[in-house]
Design a protein around this motif. Structure first.
Motif, PDB file in Angstrom:
ATOM      1  N   THR A  19     -21.622   5.553   5.705  1.00 24.63           N
ATOM      2  CA  THR A  19     -21.512   6.994   5.250  1.00 24.63           C
ATOM      3  C   THR A  19     -21.539   7.384   3.914  1.00 24.63           C
ATOM      4  OG1 THR A  19     -20.113   7.066   7.374  1.00 24.63           O
ATOM      5  CG2 THR A  19     -19.730   8.718   5.749  1.00 24.63           C
ATOM      6  N   LEU A  20     -22.416   8.199   3.373  1.00 28.48           N
ATOM      7  CA  LEU A  20     -22.403   8.782   1.961  1.00 28.48           C
ATOM      8  C   LEU A  20     -21.979  10.008   1.860  1.00 28.48           C
ATOM      9  CD1 LEU A  20     -25.678   6.546   1.536  1.00 28.48           C
ATOM     10  CD2 LEU A  20     -23.614   5.778   0.779  1.00 28.48           C
ATOM     11  N   THR A  21     -21.401  10.348   0.772  1.00 26.13           N
ATOM     12  CA  THR A  21     -21.096  11.687   0.415  1.00 26.13           C
ATOM     13  C   THR A  21     -21.624  11.939  -0.900  1.00 26.13           C
ATOM     14  OG1 THR A  21     -19.074  11.317   1.892  1.00 26.13           O
ATOM     15  CG2 THR A  21     -19.055  13.392   0.454  1.00 26.13           C
ATOM     16  N   ARG A  22     -22.122  13.275  -1.139  1.00 24.25           N
ATOM     17  CA  ARG A  22     -22.499  13.687  -2.164  1.00 24.25           C
ATOM     18  C   ARG A  22     -22.270  15.259  -2.372  1.00 24.25           C
ATOM     19  NH1 ARG A  22     -28.369  13.203  -4.580  1.00 24.25           N
ATOM     20  NH2 ARG A  22     -27.991  11.354  -4.638  1.00 24.25           N
ATOM     21  N   GLU A  24     -21.159  18.511  -1.018  1.00 29.20           N
ATOM     22  CA  GLU A  24     -20.695  18.917   0.120  1.00 29.20           C
ATOM     23  C   GLU A  24     -21.368  18.253   1.335  1.00 29.20           C
ATOM     24  OE1 GLU A  24     -18.244  21.291   0.890  1.00 29.20           O
ATOM     25  OE2 GLU A  24     -17.601  20.867  -1.349  1.00 29.20           O
ATOM     26  N   THR A  26     -22.766  15.095   3.792  1.00 28.39           N
ATOM     27  CA  THR A  26     -22.433  13.628   4.409  1.00 28.39           C
ATOM     28  C   THR A  26     -23.329  13.379   5.160  1.00 28.39           C
ATOM     29  OG1 THR A  26     -19.932  14.678   4.712  1.00 28.39           O
ATOM     30  CG2 THR A  26     -20.839  12.567   5.667  1.00 28.39           C
ATOM     31  N   VAL A  28     -24.693  10.162   7.368  1.00 28.87           N
ATOM     32  CA  VAL A  28     -24.365   8.805   8.120  1.00 28.87           C
ATOM     33  C   VAL A  28     -25.603   8.189   8.596  1.00 28.87           C
ATOM     34  CG1 VAL A  28     -23.041   8.292  10.193  1.00 28.87           C
ATOM     35  CG2 VAL A  28     -22.301  10.176   8.954  1.00 28.87           C
ATOM     36  N   ALA A  57     -31.202   8.330   2.411  1.00 26.40           N
ATOM     37  CA  ALA A  57     -30.073   9.634   2.206  1.00 26.40           C
ATOM     38  C   ALA A  57     -30.649  10.506   1.102  1.00 26.40           C
ATOM     39  CB  ALA A  57     -28.800   8.515   1.604  1.00 26.40           C
ATOM     40  N   GLU A  66     -26.233  19.657   5.375  1.00 23.94           N
ATOM     41  CA  GLU A  66     -24.969  19.396   5.024  1.00 23.94           C
ATOM     42  C   GLU A  66     -24.393  17.941   5.653  1.00 23.94           C
ATOM     43  OE1 GLU A  66     -20.687  21.744   5.189  1.00 23.94           O
ATOM     44  OE2 GLU A  66     -22.844  22.692   5.227  1.00 23.94           O
ATOM     45  N   VAL A  67     -24.701  17.794   6.897  1.00 22.55           N
ATOM     46  CA  VAL A  67     -24.266  16.689   7.662  1.00 22.55           C
ATOM     47  C   VAL A  67     -25.715  16.106   8.409  1.00 22.55           C
ATOM     48  CG1 VAL A  67     -23.097  15.735   9.658  1.00 22.55           C
ATOM     49  CG2 VAL A  67     -22.112  17.303   8.080  1.00 22.55           C
TER      50      VAL A  67
END
Length: 74
Positions: A19-22, A24, A26, A28, A57, A66-67
């Protein structure tokens, strides 16, 4: 190899979810090949797999999702 996080478990080959977040967003990525600690579950990606995962990603980020949930593609 001995886990560098918990220093207790040995790693085994398997697959994991990254799981990577940057900002807002995310991303997966499921079924990513990794070495996984039998004790704490920490995973380690090879340089090649890490590069492919980050490229996947980045592609999702360029689509302004966003997701995003995607399967790892070898």
């Amino acid at each position: 190899m001995k886990c560098v996080i918990c220093k207790q478990g040995e790693t085994y080959s398997g697959v994991t979810t990254v799981t990577l977040t940057r900002g807002e967003a995310t991303i997966v990525i499921k079924k990513v090949p990794a070495d996984i600690c039998e004790n704490c579950g920490e995973y380690y990606l090879s340089d090649e797999i890490s590069g492919k995962t980050l490229a996947m990603a980045e592609k999702a980020m360029k689509l302004n999702h966003e997701v995003e949930v995607i399967q790892f593609a070898a």
